[in-house]
Design an enzyme around this catalytic site. Structure first.
Site, mmCIF file in Angstrom:
data_model
loop_
_atom_site.group_PDB
_atom_site.id
_atom_site.type_symbol
_atom_site.label_atom_id
_atom_site.label_comp_id
_atom_site.label_asym_id
_atom_site.label_seq_id
_atom_site.Cartn_x
_atom_site.Cartn_y
_atom_site.Cartn_z
ATOM 1 N N ASP A 25 0.978 -1.230 -0.050
ATOM 2 C CA ASP A 25 -0.067 0.175 -0.155
ATOM 3 C C ASP A 25 1.187 1.089 0.024
ATOM 4 O O ASP A 25 1.616 1.802 0.649
ATOM 5 C CB ASP A 25 -0.658 -0.072 1.319
ATOM 6 N N ASN A 73 -11.024 -3.489 -5.022
ATOM 7 C CA ASN A 73 -9.771 -2.103 -6.080
ATOM 8 C C ASN A 73 -10.699 -2.065 -7.213
ATOM 9 O O ASN A 73 -10.321 -0.882 -7.719
ATOM 10 C CB ASN A 73 -8.770 -2.536 -6.208
HETATM 11 C C1 IPE Z 1 -5.332 -2.791 0.379
HETATM 12 O O1 IPE Z 1 -4.673 -1.199 -0.044
HETATM 13 C C2 IPE Z 1 -5.640 -3.685 -1.619
HETATM 14 C C3 IPE Z 1 -4.109 -3.897 -1.754
HETATM 15 C C4 IPE Z 1 -2.843 -3.415 -1.338
HETATM 16 C C5 IPE Z 1 -4.427 -4.511 -3.111
HETATM 17 P P1 IPE Z 1 -6.377 -0.470 -0.599
HETATM 18 O O2 IPE Z 1 -6.195 1.275 -0.780
HETATM 19 O O3 IPE Z 1 -6.712 -0.771 -1.645
HETATM 20 O O4 IPE Z 1 -7.304 -0.356 1.120
HETATM 21 P P2 IPE Z 1 -7.929 0.373 1.390
HETATM 22 O O5 IPE Z 1 -9.379 1.401 0.652
HETATM 23 O O6 IPE Z 1 -6.912 1.904 2.462
HETATM 24 O O7 IPE Z 1 -8.754 0.016 2.917
HETATM 25 C C1 IPE Z 2 -1.482 -0.291 -3.464
HETATM 26 O O1 IPE Z 2 -1.296 1.003 -3.302
HETATM 27 C C2 IPE Z 2 -1.082 -0.391 -4.539
HETATM 28 C C3 IPE Z 2 -3.393 -0.930 -4.526
HETATM 29 C C4 IPE Z 2 -4.068 -0.523 -4.176
HETATM 30 C C5 IPE Z 2 -3.220 -1.733 -6.179
HETATM 31 P P1 IPE Z 2 -2.438 2.504 -3.653
HETATM 32 O O2 IPE Z 2 -2.601 2.678 -4.866
HETATM 33 O O3 IPE Z 2 -3.780 2.017 -2.496
HETATM 34 O O4 IPE Z 2 -2.117 3.789 -2.754
HETATM 35 P P2 IPE Z 2 -2.400 4.631 -2.247
HETATM 36 O O5 IPE Z 2 -2.828 4.102 -0.904
HETATM 37 O O6 IPE Z 2 -3.955 5.271 -2.637
HETATM 38 O O7 IPE Z 2 -1.609 5.698 -1.898
HETATM 39 MG MG MG Z 3 -4.280 2.398 -0.514
#
Ligand code: IPE
Ligand code: IPE
Ligand code: MG
Length: 245
Positions: A25, A73
């Site tokens: 993340d 996602n």
């Molecule tokens: C969790 O991250 C899912 C992945 C890293 C694939 P998200 O960015 O989707 O989670 P939330 O929305 O902050 O809970």
């Molecule tokens: C994790 O990074 C990757 C996926 C969930 C696919 P994010 O895209 O959630 O990055 P932030 O949390 O918005 O910074």
């Molecule tokens: Mg995220």
């Protein structure tokens, strides 16, 4: 705990857990801070996975499970989802060479049927290669949701029961064999970079007794030193599993 040590280039480090899980993340925020599109963060993040996976294998971790794309996602803008799918395809494609070279197993955990055709084909190929090797295993959770996994397991068990292939009463181990993670031991350590302190539907069943490690470091900035820190912290924990020591 902490009694076993391995040598990694001079300094003694505590032996890593057998299975480490990481929620990848912070890619979007990493990019935003640099004035780049969120997708640039995903590109750097996927490159970082390669680095950390190699490191895990070198220090003797047996399983590394990463959360790369959740069932939630899909709610993201279409462009971002498309780019993530393209990057995952590129990653899996390149990983096939590495797997053959280094005899690495790679498994995709999640609802593969819901992925684009090109990815489904790559997953079939990595499954086929994995079946030939023993040793370090990288698990990539794609279109993965912990609740979805449990519901699907329940449905698969119900079907087996109906067909007379499963007994009426089963225990935790038998139920676990219906999960995507069948045959994989539970992770001892779950790491979440990116500053959020939640599980976001990751490995709900498997993390029943995992140690959680949260850090504000964003995934693209997460280095092997950060991983070492998490392992050191893991060894400080007193794992009681409900018992009294
Ligand atoms: C969790 O991250 C899912 C992945 C890293 C694939 P998200 O960015 O989707 O989670 P939330 O929305 O902050 O809970
Ligand atoms: C994790 O990074 C990757 C996926 C969930 C696919 P994010 O895209 O959630 O990055 P932030 O949390 O918005 O910074
Ligand atoms: Mg995220």
């Amino acid at each position: 705990m902490g009694e076993k040590n391995i040598s990694t280039g001079g300094a003694e480090k505590p032996a890593p857990p057998r299975h480490i899980a990481i929620i990848l993340d912070g890619n979007g925020r990493w990019a935003k801070r640099r004035g780049l599109p969120r997708t640039a963060g995903h590109a750097v993040g996927s490159e970082n996975f390669r680095k950390i996976a190699t490191y895990c294998r070198n220090i003797g971790v047996e399983y590394l499970t990463v959360y790369a794309f959740s069932t939630e996602n899909w709610k993201r803008p279409e462009d971002e989802v498309k780019t993530i799918m393209r990057l995952l395809g590129k990653y899996l494609h390149e990983a096939i060479d590495t797997m053959e070279r280094d005899h690495i197993k790679m498994k995709v955990l999640g609802n593969v049927a819901g992925l684009p055709q090109e990815l489904r084909e790559l997953v079939a190929k990595t499954d086929e290669i994995s079946s030939r090797y023993e040793g370090f295993q990288a698990n990539i959770c794609l279109n993965y949701g912990g609740r979805d996994e449990i519901v699907r397991a329940a449905m698969r068990y119900a079907a087996d029961l109906r067909d007379g292939k499963a007994p009426e009463e089963i225990g935790e181990a038998e139920f676990g064999s219906y999960l995507y993670s069948a045959g994989i031991p539970d992770p001892e350590l779950l790491i979440r970079p990116g500053g959020e302190e939640r599980i976001s539907n990751f490995l709900l069943w498997q993390c029943a007794y995992s140690e959680f490690y949260f850090t504000d470091v964003l995934w693209p900035d997460f280095t092997t030193e950060e991983l070492d820190k998490a392992i050191v912290e893991y060894h400080r924990r007193d794992r009681r599993f409900g018992a009294v020591k």
